[in-house]
Design a protein around this motif. Structure first.
Motif, short mmCIF file in Angstrom:
data_model
loop_
_atom_site.label_atom_id
_atom_site.label_comp_id
_atom_site.label_asym_id
_atom_site.label_seq_id
_atom_site.Cartn_x
_atom_site.Cartn_y
_atom_site.Cartn_z
N ALA A 35 0.99 -1.26 0.10
CA ALA A 35 -0.05 0.02 -0.09
C ALA A 35 0.73 1.41 -0.02
N GLY A 36 1.89 1.21 0.69
CA GLY A 36 2.99 2.27 0.64
C GLY A 36 3.69 2.68 -0.41
N ILE A 37 3.90 1.68 -1.31
CA ILE A 37 4.67 1.77 -2.46
C ILE A 37 3.53 2.47 -3.70
N ILE A 38 2.47 1.92 -3.53
CA ILE A 38 1.32 2.17 -4.51
C ILE A 38 0.92 3.75 -4.28
N SER A 39 0.82 4.23 -3.01
CA SER A 39 0.57 5.44 -2.82
C SER A 39 1.95 6.58 -2.57
N SER A 40 2.92 6.09 -3.06
CA SER A 40 4.09 6.87 -3.15
C SER A 40 3.72 7.89 -4.41
N LYS A 41 4.57 8.86 -4.77
CA LYS A 41 4.39 9.74 -5.91
C LYS A 41 4.57 9.00 -7.11
N ALA A 42 5.80 8.20 -7.25
CA ALA A 42 5.97 7.47 -8.27
C ALA A 42 5.05 6.16 -8.60
N GLY A 43 4.43 5.77 -7.62
CA GLY A 43 3.25 4.82 -7.77
C GLY A 43 2.12 5.11 -8.11
N LEU A 44 1.58 6.37 -7.56
CA LEU A 44 0.35 7.08 -8.10
C LEU A 44 0.10 7.11 -9.73
N LYS A 45 1.41 7.42 -10.27
CA LYS A 45 1.29 7.44 -11.79
C LYS A 45 0.75 6.37 -12.41
N TYR A 46 0.85 5.34 -11.82
CA TYR A 46 0.54 4.17 -12.74
C TYR A 46 -0.65 3.20 -11.99
N LEU A 47 -1.55 4.04 -11.27
CA LEU A 47 -2.60 3.26 -10.68
C LEU A 47 -3.40 2.82 -11.90
N GLY A 48 -3.88 1.50 -11.89
CA GLY A 48 -4.71 0.84 -12.93
C GLY A 48 -5.11 -0.35 -12.60
N PRO A 49 -5.56 -1.23 -13.47
CA PRO A 49 -5.83 -2.66 -13.16
C PRO A 49 -4.90 -3.49 -12.57
N ASP A 50 -3.48 -3.24 -13.19
CA ASP A 50 -2.37 -4.16 -12.79
C ASP A 50 -1.94 -3.85 -11.31
N VAL A 51 -1.82 -2.63 -10.87
CA VAL A 51 -1.73 -2.36 -9.47
C VAL A 51 -2.75 -2.51 -8.70
N ASP A 52 -4.21 -2.31 -9.09
CA ASP A 52 -5.33 -2.95 -8.28
C ASP A 52 -5.29 -4.46 -8.06
N ALA A 53 -4.75 -5.21 -9.18
CA ALA A 53 -4.58 -6.70 -8.96
C ALA A 53 -3.54 -7.17 -7.83
N MET A 54 -2.47 -6.31 -7.83
CA MET A 54 -1.35 -6.82 -6.86
C MET A 54 -1.87 -6.36 -5.52
N LYS A 55 -2.55 -5.37 -5.37
CA LYS A 55 -3.12 -4.70 -4.14
C LYS A 55 -4.11 -5.94 -3.36
N ALA A 56 -5.01 -6.42 -4.43
CA ALA A 56 -6.00 -7.34 -3.79
C ALA A 56 -5.23 -8.70 -3.58
N VAL A 57 -4.15 -8.83 -4.02
CA VAL A 57 -3.36 -10.08 -3.84
C VAL A 57 -2.74 -9.79 -2.29
N ALA A 58 -2.01 -8.62 -2.28
CA ALA A 58 -1.50 -8.50 -1.03
C ALA A 58 -2.23 -8.34 0.41
N ASP A 59 -3.59 -7.77 0.02
CA ASP A 59 -4.67 -7.81 0.99
C ASP A 59 -5.21 -9.22 1.43
N ALA A 60 -5.39 -9.97 0.31
CA ALA A 60 -5.76 -11.46 0.76
C ALA A 60 -4.49 -12.20 1.41
N TYR A 61 -3.31 -11.79 1.05
CA TYR A 61 -2.19 -12.63 1.90
C TYR A 61 -2.15 -12.00 3.33
N SER A 62 -2.51 -10.61 3.54
CA SER A 62 -2.02 -10.01 4.67
C SER A 62 -3.29 -10.90 5.65
#
Length: 310
Positions: free
Chosen positions: A155-182
């Motif tokens: 979540a921290g990497i996604i919400s960083s300045k560099a990560g916010l530029k690339y929000l989309g299905p690919d990033v959402d997919a990895m966030k969903a996997v990370a949430d499930a794993y947590s």
């Protein structure tokens, strides 16, 4: 096109056309034809010492061997590409491609921390160039964080300045996997795989590592569920873990064969019987060590007596 360049004797153009053809063959999964073409091309380009083209071809060969599951040759080709790249100026995009391939090979060896650093370098290079490959580098960075049990960092990497530029299905997919794993939830994990099938299962790199992660997560959940029991119905375990009975039964059988726990499946009764772990008596190792030491003493005495008799 290749035949025309041969007829016109345009050697440098032909080599680049053949390199591009090999890349297209690799994309179409025609590995044998691509390997045959590259083998002859590499020998020819090395004789001419065209370093820039050699980097491209060695990198392509590394990807090809990786696709064929030949990791040693993939690493050797990547090393050759790095060696050639060190002798010349390499454009940032090409250096980023080398870094992302390095990360993929390290991830395959389960060295996710080193893989993450390579993916990060590639991400910075592609991001500066606004290259579409940046999203794949970011995706693999997030994958490495999940695989080293640091899913909370995603979540921290996604919400960083560099990560916010690339929000989309690919990033959402990895966030969903990370949430499930947590949450250690197989249900959420399967939901993520189903909802983001094109981003997860159709990417061979991500799919391979997530399959391993899913198996690990399933084993951890099953071990936790069966721990209180000496005998339990398989249907009850399947109900608790919210998975099909045949799937759970197959996994339990595999875990027993892999000696993840001691037990047996009573398929007639539809039950799992768990055995207590056999306790090793502390006296046994000490006894074996004593016998071993006595044997050494006897051998020593025998050698001395043999010298005296001689």
């Amino acid at each position: 096109m290749v035949e025309w360049t041969r007829a016109e004797k345009r050697t440098f153009l032909r080599q680049r056309v053949e390199a591009r053809l090999a890349a297209l063959l690799l994309e179409n999964q025609e590995y044998t034809d691509a390997l045959t073409l590259l083998t002859d091309l590499i020998k020819e380009v090395r004789r001419l010492d065209d370093k820039l083209l050699l980097v491209d071809i060695d990198l392509l060969e590394s990807k090809l061997h990786f696709s064929l599951r030949n990791l040693p040759k993939a690493k050797a080709s990547l090393t050759a590409a790095r060696t050639a790249a060190n002798a010349i100026y390499v454009p940032p995009a090409q250096q980023g491609t080398i870094d992302i391939q390095s990360g993929i090979l390290h991830a395959e060896e389960k060295d996710y921390k080193t893989a993450y650093s390579y993916f990060f370098e590639a991400f910075e290079a592609f991001s500066a160039l606004e290259d579409p490959k940046a999203i794949f580098s970011l995706k693999y960075m997030l994958l490495c964080k999940i695989m080293v049990n640091q899913a909370d960092d995603v979540a921290g990497i996604i919400s960083s300045k560099a990560g916010l530029k690339y929000l989309g299905p690919d990033v959402d997919a990895m966030k969903a996997v990370a949430d499930a794993y947590s949450k250690r939830s197989l249900k959420y994990f399967e939901t993520a795989l189903r909802d983001y099938k094109s981003q997860l299962e159709e990417d061979p790199i991500v799919h391979r590592h997530l399959s391993s992660l899913y198996d690990t997560l399933l084993e951890q959940n099953l071990c936790r569920l069966i721990e209180p029991y000496a005998r339990v119905e398989i249907a009850h375990i399947a109900e608790m873990i919210e998975l099909p009975v045949d799937h759970v039964e197959k996994k339990l059988s595999q875990m027993i064969l892999d000696k993840k726990f001691a037990g047996t499946l009573d398929q007639g009764a539809g039950c799992l019987i768990i055995f207590e772990d056999p306790k090793t008596e502390a006296i046994f190792p000490a006894t074996l060590e004593t016998i071993s030491n006595v044997g050494k003493v006897v051998d020593s005495l025998y050698m001395r007596s043999a010298k005296i008799m001689a």
